[in-house]
Scaffold this motif. Structure first.
Motif, PDB file in Angstrom:
ATOM      1  N   GLY A 194       0.965  -1.596  -0.610  1.00  0.00           N
ATOM      2  CA  GLY A 194       0.265   0.103  -0.114  1.00  0.00           C
ATOM      3  C   GLY A 194       0.924   1.618  -0.464  1.00  0.00           C
ATOM      4  O   GLY A 194       1.569   1.288  -0.803  1.00  0.00           O
ATOM      5  N   ASN A 195       0.606   1.844   0.268  1.00  0.00           N
ATOM      6  CA  ASN A 195       1.225   3.575   0.752  1.00  0.00           C
ATOM      7  C   ASN A 195       2.545   3.016   2.374  1.00  0.00           C
ATOM      8  O   ASN A 195       2.059   3.803   2.918  1.00  0.00           O
ATOM      9  CB  ASN A 195       0.239   4.616   0.828  1.00  0.00           C
ATOM     10  CG  ASN A 195      -0.518   5.041  -0.547  1.00  0.00           C
ATOM     11  OD1 ASN A 195       0.770   5.494  -1.414  1.00  0.00           O
ATOM     12  ND2 ASN A 195      -1.529   5.165  -0.389  1.00  0.00           N
ATOM     13  N   ALA A 205      -5.021  -5.920  -3.701  1.00  0.00           N
ATOM     14  CA  ALA A 205      -3.706  -6.353  -2.751  1.00  0.00           C
ATOM     15  C   ALA A 205      -4.665  -7.296  -1.526  1.00  0.00           C
ATOM     16  O   ALA A 205      -3.341  -8.242  -1.482  1.00  0.00           O
ATOM     17  CB  ALA A 205      -3.174  -5.268  -2.130  1.00  0.00           C
ATOM     18  N   VAL A 206      -5.635  -7.596  -0.910  1.00  0.00           N
ATOM     19  CA  VAL A 206      -6.214  -7.849  -0.074  1.00  0.00           C
ATOM     20  C   VAL A 206      -6.146  -9.165  -0.371  1.00  0.00           C
ATOM     21  O   VAL A 206      -5.669 -10.578   0.390  1.00  0.00           O
ATOM     22  CB  VAL A 206      -7.401  -7.243   0.539  1.00  0.00           C
ATOM     23  CG1 VAL A 206      -8.054  -8.278   1.400  1.00  0.00           C
ATOM     24  CG2 VAL A 206      -7.101  -5.738   1.019  1.00  0.00           C
ATOM     25  N   ARG A 227       5.123  -3.237   6.839  1.00  0.00           N
ATOM     26  CA  ARG A 227       3.853  -3.942   7.789  1.00  0.00           C
ATOM     27  C   ARG A 227       3.401  -3.409   6.206  1.00  0.00           C
ATOM     28  O   ARG A 227       3.140  -2.472   5.851  1.00  0.00           O
ATOM     29  CB  ARG A 227       3.756  -2.503   7.982  1.00  0.00           C
ATOM     30  CG  ARG A 227       2.184  -3.543   9.275  1.00  0.00           C
ATOM     31  CD  ARG A 227       1.989  -2.062  10.770  1.00  0.00           C
ATOM     32  NE  ARG A 227       0.523  -2.716  10.759  1.00  0.00           N
ATOM     33  CZ  ARG A 227      -0.600  -2.136  10.842  1.00  0.00           C
ATOM     34  NH1 ARG A 227      -0.990  -1.328   9.593  1.00  0.00           N
ATOM     35  NH2 ARG A 227      -1.762  -2.489  11.721  1.00  0.00           N
ATOM     36  N   PRO A 228       2.536  -4.761   6.123  1.00  0.00           N
ATOM     37  CA  PRO A 228       1.819  -4.223   4.958  1.00  0.00           C
ATOM     38  C   PRO A 228       0.750  -3.267   5.372  1.00  0.00           C
ATOM     39  O   PRO A 228       0.038  -2.945   6.548  1.00  0.00           O
ATOM     40  CB  PRO A 228       1.085  -6.024   4.439  1.00  0.00           C
ATOM     41  CG  PRO A 228       2.046  -6.711   5.768  1.00  0.00           C
ATOM     42  CD  PRO A 228       2.941  -5.994   6.400  1.00  0.00           C
ATOM     43  N   ALA A 229      -0.463  -3.216   4.229  1.00  0.00           N
ATOM     44  CA  ALA A 229      -0.853  -2.038   4.248  1.00  0.00           C
ATOM     45  C   ALA A 229      -1.822  -1.869   2.956  1.00  0.00           C
ATOM     46  O   ALA A 229      -1.902  -0.807   2.680  1.00  0.00           O
ATOM     47  CB  ALA A 229      -1.376  -0.567   4.898  1.00  0.00           C
ATOM     48  N   PHE A 238     -10.482   8.213 -14.402  1.00  0.00           N
ATOM     49  CA  PHE A 238      -9.033   6.835 -15.066  1.00  0.00           C
ATOM     50  C   PHE A 238      -8.012   7.304 -13.565  1.00  0.00           C
ATOM     51  O   PHE A 238      -7.602   6.432 -13.166  1.00  0.00           O
ATOM     52  CB  PHE A 238      -8.532   7.222 -15.546  1.00  0.00           C
ATOM     53  CG  PHE A 238      -8.300   7.438 -17.450  1.00  0.00           C
ATOM     54  CD1 PHE A 238      -9.374   7.193 -17.179  1.00  0.00           C
ATOM     55  CD2 PHE A 238      -7.336   7.462 -18.755  1.00  0.00           C
ATOM     56  CE1 PHE A 238     -10.423   6.561 -19.173  1.00  0.00           C
ATOM     57  CE2 PHE A 238      -7.982   7.582 -19.827  1.00  0.00           C
ATOM     58  CZ  PHE A 238      -9.715   7.144 -19.877  1.00  0.00           C
ATOM     59  N   ALA A 239      -8.588   7.876 -12.784  1.00  0.00           N
ATOM     60  CA  ALA A 239      -7.596   7.741 -11.433  1.00  0.00           C
ATOM     61  C   ALA A 239      -8.358   7.144 -10.073  1.00  0.00           C
ATOM     62  O   ALA A 239      -9.928   6.735 -10.932  1.00  0.00           O
ATOM     63  CB  ALA A 239      -7.763   9.139 -11.067  1.00  0.00           C
ATOM     64  N   ARG A 240      -7.778   5.870  -9.510  1.00  0.00           N
ATOM     65  CA  ARG A 240      -8.405   4.998  -8.521  1.00  0.00           C
ATOM     66  C   ARG A 240      -8.556   5.757  -7.845  1.00  0.00           C
ATOM     67  O   ARG A 240      -7.555   6.313  -6.945  1.00  0.00           O
ATOM     68  CB  ARG A 240      -7.490   3.734  -7.878  1.00  0.00           C
ATOM     69  CG  ARG A 240      -6.556   3.090 -10.083  1.00  0.00           C
ATOM     70  CD  ARG A 240      -5.934   1.853  -9.612  1.00  0.00           C
ATOM     71  NE  ARG A 240      -5.246   1.316 -10.756  1.00  0.00           N
ATOM     72  CZ  ARG A 240      -4.574   0.809 -11.454  1.00  0.00           C
ATOM     73  NH1 ARG A 240      -2.740   1.064 -10.599  1.00  0.00           N
ATOM     74  NH2 ARG A 240      -4.322   0.376 -12.778  1.00  0.00           N
ATOM     75  N   ALA A 241      -9.092   5.406  -6.645  1.00  0.00           N
ATOM     76  CA  ALA A 241      -9.184   5.922  -5.659  1.00  0.00           C
ATOM     77  C   ALA A 241      -7.998   4.884  -5.065  1.00  0.00           C
ATOM     78  O   ALA A 241      -7.963   4.593  -4.595  1.00  0.00           O
ATOM     79  CB  ALA A 241     -10.817   4.956  -4.370  1.00  0.00           C
ATOM     80  N   GLN A 242      -7.292   6.145  -3.384  1.00  0.00           N
ATOM     81  CA  GLN A 242      -6.307   5.170  -3.106  1.00  0.00           C
ATOM     82  C   GLN A 242      -5.046   5.316  -3.385  1.00  0.00           C
ATOM     83  O   GLN A 242      -5.074   3.884  -3.220  1.00  0.00           O
ATOM     84  CB  GLN A 242      -6.917   4.336  -2.025  1.00  0.00           C
ATOM     85  CG  GLN A 242      -7.832   4.705  -0.783  1.00  0.00           C
ATOM     86  CD  GLN A 242      -8.578   3.489   0.200  1.00  0.00           C
ATOM     87  OE1 GLN A 242      -8.326   2.350  -0.562  1.00  0.00           O
ATOM     88  NE2 GLN A 242      -8.324   3.668   1.599  1.00  0.00           N
ATOM     89  N   GLU A 243      -5.156   5.388  -5.068  1.00  0.00           N
ATOM     90  CA  GLU A 243      -3.948   5.005  -5.575  1.00  0.00           C
ATOM     91  C   GLU A 243      -2.602   5.802  -4.740  1.00  0.00           C
ATOM     92  O   GLU A 243      -2.252   6.491  -3.348  1.00  0.00           O
ATOM     93  CB  GLU A 243      -3.654   6.425  -6.775  1.00  0.00           C
ATOM     94  CG  GLU A 243      -2.402   6.583  -7.548  1.00  0.00           C
ATOM     95  CD  GLU A 243      -2.892   5.555  -8.530  1.00  0.00           C
ATOM     96  OE1 GLU A 243      -2.142   4.785  -8.644  1.00  0.00           O
ATOM     97  OE2 GLU A 243      -3.601   6.001  -9.462  1.00  0.00           O
ATOM     98  N   ILE A 244      -1.654   4.499  -5.243  1.00  0.00           N
ATOM     99  CA  ILE A 244      -0.396   5.091  -4.035  1.00  0.00           C
ATOM    100  C   ILE A 244       0.410   4.862  -4.460  1.00  0.00           C
ATOM    101  O   ILE A 244       0.493   5.572  -6.557  1.00  0.00           O
ATOM    102  CB  ILE A 244       0.168   3.362  -4.211  1.00  0.00           C
ATOM    103  CG1 ILE A 244      -1.093   2.097  -3.697  1.00  0.00           C
ATOM    104  CG2 ILE A 244       1.499   3.301  -3.747  1.00  0.00           C
ATOM    105  CD1 ILE A 244      -0.302   0.836  -3.687  1.00  0.00           C
TER     106      ILE A 244
END
Length: 297
Positions: free
Chosen positions: A120-121, A140-141, A132-134, A259-265
């Motif tokens: 994640g971020n 990803a989950v 730590r995974p996030a 085109f933008a993803r929610a919660q973009e890394i």
């Protein structure tokens, strides 16, 4: 002495295509499986659904692989159906491992493709495997859940978990970022619509990733989890500029919010030091070399 036999799931996917070539060159007896018919005549290819234990067991029994490279899965983050991520990436992998454990095959190495998306971020500038995974999306989950589930089989299978960061190359689906950019420059199109322009990614060349998978199969560092990455993040703007320089073509880049993803890394860059301590990774292609290859094919 016969050549070691490897089964590649997702044999005719983007990565499987290059992994098969790499392993064949190195003397492996390469077999493959997937859910669709092979695009060309291939006696070493068998159709099977990862979530169908019976058909999967038939394939494993017929092939009797010494090693398995598990690449099959739902890989596009914006795939759209959350259920399919878990059904294929988690339960499909569990079905594969259970069949291998029950049949006694895959005793040399079982390399599972996870994803750097599990981080994640992350706050680290260079992400190690101990971060730590996030995860911030279902893809990803599902991959993180797959990793935890796979460890249930550590006592009976030589499992290695690989977390590839972004990689690209000739033949990748244009719905992914770099091949979309390359396609627009190759066609000399006047405009390119992208999502979030303020991102940077750690890109590798698919040919290098294929070589790393081979080395993991050959060295079989059992129980290890490793990043597959270059250790360098390249901003989207740099990629666009490289393509401009290579092609001599100027293109208008427009940010399309849809085109933008929610919660973009925003930045995703890996630390390759653990991988390099386990296998002789060797010299890699630069991103510019990869882009030139893609643009000139």
């Amino acid at each position: 002495m016969s050549a070691p036999r490897v089964l590649i799931t997702g044999r005719y996917g983007f990565t499987g295509h290059y992994a098969a070539k790499e392993l064949e060159r190195a003397g492996w007896d390469v077999w493959g499986t997937g859910t669709h018919p092979a695009p060309e005549p291939d006696p070493n290819y068998l159709e099977a659904d990862l979530t169908d234990a019976r058909s999967l067991e038939q394939v494993i029994t017929n092939v009797a692989p010494d090693a398995v490279l598990h690449l099959a899965g739902v890989a596009f983050v914006a795939h759209g159906t959350a259920e399919s991520f878990y059904q294929v990436n988690l339960m499909g992998t569990r079905c594969l491992l259970e069949v291998l454990a029950n049949t006694g095959h895959g005793s040399k190495a079982v390399v599972l493709a996870s994803s750097a998306n599990i981080y994640g971020n992350a706050t680290e500038s260079s992400i190690p495997e101990t971060a730590r995974p996030a995860p911030v999306n279902d893809y990803a989950v599902s991959k993180l859940a797959m990793e935890h589930m796979a460890r249930l089989f550590d006592d009976c299978l030589p499992i290695v978990i690989a977390r590839p960061f972004n990689y690209t190359g000739h033949g990748q689906d244009p719905k992914f970022l770099v091949p979309k950019i390359v396609s627009h420059f190759s066609q000399k199109l006047p405009q390119l619509e992208l999502g979030n322009l303020d991102v940077a990614r750690d890109f590798s060349d698919v040919r290098d990733v294929a070589r790393i998978y081979r080395l993991l199969l050959e060295n079989a560092p059992r129980g290890e989890t490793v990043n597959i990455c270059s250790g360098k993040a390249t901003a989207l703007g740099e990629i666009l500029n490289m393509c401009r320089t290579i092609t001599g073509h100027e293109i208008e880049v427009v940010s399309n919010p849809s085109f933008a993803r929610a919660q973009e890394i925003k930045i995703l860059m890996g630390d390759p030091s653990h991988l390099e301590s386990l296998i002789p990774v060797g010299v890699r292609h630069s991103l510019e070399e990869t882009l030139r290859w893609m643009l000139n094919e």
